[in-house]
Scaffold this active site. Structure first.
Site, short mmCIF file in Angstrom:
data_model
loop_
_atom_site.label_atom_id
_atom_site.label_comp_id
_atom_site.label_asym_id
_atom_site.label_seq_id
_atom_site.Cartn_x
_atom_site.Cartn_y
_atom_site.Cartn_z
N LYS A 129 -12.17 -3.99 -1.89
CA LYS A 129 -12.98 -2.77 -1.77
C LYS A 129 -12.45 -1.57 -2.36
CE LYS A 129 -14.79 -4.22 2.62
NZ LYS A 129 -13.60 -4.23 3.50
N LYS A 173 0.79 -1.23 -0.15
CA LYS A 173 0.15 -0.06 -0.04
C LYS A 173 0.90 1.43 -0.08
CE LYS A 173 -4.35 -1.56 1.63
NZ LYS A 173 -5.48 -1.26 2.51
N LYS A 180 -5.71 -9.24 -5.88
CA LYS A 180 -7.09 -9.58 -5.10
C LYS A 180 -8.24 -8.85 -5.43
CE LYS A 180 -7.00 -7.49 -0.54
NZ LYS A 180 -7.50 -7.60 0.76
N1 AQP Z 1 -10.20 -10.80 -2.13
C1 AQP Z 1 -10.42 -11.70 -1.02
N2 AQP Z 1 -10.58 -13.15 -0.99
C2 AQP Z 1 -10.91 -13.49 -0.15
N3 AQP Z 1 -11.06 -12.84 1.29
C3 AQP Z 1 -10.97 -11.64 1.33
N4 AQP Z 1 -11.15 -10.69 2.27
C4 AQP Z 1 -10.90 -9.49 1.65
N5 AQP Z 1 -10.68 -9.56 0.43
C5 AQP Z 1 -10.77 -10.88 0.22
C6 AQP Z 1 -11.42 -11.14 3.38
O1 AQP Z 1 -12.72 -10.51 3.94
C7 AQP Z 1 -12.33 -9.92 5.26
C8 AQP Z 1 -12.63 -8.44 5.29
O2 AQP Z 1 -11.35 -7.91 4.59
P1 AQP Z 1 -11.41 -6.40 4.35
O3 AQP Z 1 -12.31 -5.49 4.95
O4 AQP Z 1 -9.79 -5.90 4.66
O5 AQP Z 1 -11.59 -6.41 2.91
P2 AQP Z 1 -10.84 -5.84 1.38
O6 AQP Z 1 -11.90 -6.02 0.37
O7 AQP Z 1 -9.64 -6.18 1.02
O8 AQP Z 1 -11.03 -4.27 1.79
P3 AQP Z 1 -9.86 -3.01 1.45
O9 AQP Z 1 -10.48 -1.66 2.13
O10 AQP Z 1 -9.71 -3.05 -0.13
O11 AQP Z 1 -8.81 -3.65 2.14
P4 AQP Z 1 -7.16 -3.69 1.87
O12 AQP Z 1 -6.85 -2.78 0.77
O13 AQP Z 1 -6.44 -3.49 3.22
O14 AQP Z 1 -7.05 -5.06 1.40
C9 AQP Z 1 -11.03 -10.57 5.65
O15 AQP Z 1 -11.42 -11.78 6.19
C10 AQP Z 1 -10.33 -10.70 4.56
O16 AQP Z 1 -9.26 -11.81 4.70
#
Ligand code: AQP
Length: 330
Positions: free
Chosen positions: A197, A113, A194
């Protein structure tokens, strides 16, 4: 015998997507009977990226409503908002004071990041200590997470050990509970990143609240691989393999079964069937979400109740921590 404790969360950082659903929420729902679950909306973690205050407030409530619409039951699990239990930040700070800077700088999420931004925020660096606090406060035995969070969980175990050896046994070392398939759902627009969001483009993900025509459109334009075969091969066919994992997780059918179902079919036919499946599975969730959001009072009552239950445990842990590290507790 008391149930084992599981703790997990999703960040209120944007639209909750099917990666969150498959990698996390689906598991939470399955585990809520067997374990004592603490599931929260990580709004403080969301602040490690710039957020619009109005949007953030909506995302917090939306995520909580989605937890319940996906099947989390407040009679089984404690559902709450992270910032409403201030013990999270207090323990996070204390854990910062025993964490070497280098350990935080080595975290993959921080490195990835911080490469993408000019001004690197201290909050992003300290994300793992807050996450460790989130877990250790509740004496968690297990933490269901996607693969992207395994390193942070390992960090949590390390910091718990460090605290225990410095101040006496206080924290349990939690274990990760990873799904075999679907542990990491990749972006529809690029299967080497991955689904997230915070992705640049909304075409990266299917949000749980996407309208049917939006789901159809995003699946239609999802990246595919060369060749024609619908076959699971993450090295040679990362995009189709990712779509197969999504199909399998949403339908409950095995990948083998899907490979034979789509043996003679084209990519377009496979994608159209996947889009139909997603619309079918997400529409009852969307309906229930709508009901909950329209009954905000009911939702807030659940969250308030969750806050009280969580805080009871968190306060007890913090009293012990404060005593052990030498703070005044009178
Ligand atoms: N792509 C994914 N595949 C499987 N599991 C996932 N998780 C997140 N992305 C995937 C799991 O969901 C839970 C919440 O994670 P999060 O809120 O950090 O989700 P995110 O979509 O990754 O959100 P952001 O804001 O984009 O976060 P960053 O940028 O930090 O990755 C967790 O259990 C996660 O493992």
């Amino acid at each position: 015998m008391a149930k084992e404790v599981i703790v997990s969360a999703i960040q209120a950082s944007g639209n909750v997507h099917i990666g969150n659903y498959i990698g996390a929420i689906q598991q939470f729902v399955k585990l809520q009977d067997k374990y004592q679950g603490y599931f929260f909306i990580a709004d403080l973690h969301a602040l490690t990226e710039p957020q619009d205050p109005e949007k953030l407030r909506k995302q917090i409530l939306d995520s909580a409503a989605l937890y319940m619409a996906c099947g989390l039951d407040p009679k089984e699990a404690v559902i709450f908002i992270q910032s409403q239990v201030p013990e999270h930040t207090e323990l996070g700070w204390i854990l910062n004071t025993i964490t070497p800077l280098g350990e935080l700088e080595r975290m993959t999420q921080f490195k990835d990041k911080s490469k993408k931004r000019k001004n690197i925020l201290a909050g992003l660096l300290n994300y793992p200590t807050l996450m460790a606090a989130d877990i250790l406060l509740y004496d968690a035995d297990l933490v269901p997470v996607g693969k992207d969070q395994s390193q942070h969980l390992e960090f949590t175990r390390t910091v718990a050990r460090k605290f225990n050896s410095k101040f006496g046994v206080t924290f349990k070392e939690p274990r990760a509970l990873l799904k075999k398939e679907g542990a990491l759902i990749m972006g529809l627009d690029n299967p080497s990143n991955k689904m997230a969001k915070s992705a640049q483009s909304p075409n990266n993900y299917i949000a749980i609240l996407d309208e049917p025509n939006e789901i159809q459109r995003k699946i239609k334009i999802a990246v595919t691989d060369s060749g024609k075969e619908i076959k699971y091969d993450p090295v040679k066919k990362p995009a189709i393999s990712n779509l197969l994992i999504i199909y399998s997780a949403m339908s409950g059918k095995s990948i083998k079964n899907l490979e034979s179902k789509f043996k003679e079919k084209t990519y377009a036919e496979f994608k159209s069937s996947l889009a139909d499946l997603l619309v079918e599975k997400l529409s009852p969730i969307q309906k229930e979400y709508k009901r909950l959001i329209e009954n905000k009072g009911e939702l807030l009552k659940v969250l308030n109740n969750g806050k009280e239950q969580a805080q009871k445990v968190a306060r007890t842990t913090m009293l012990d921590v404060r005593k052990k590290i030498g703070l005044l507790c009178e």
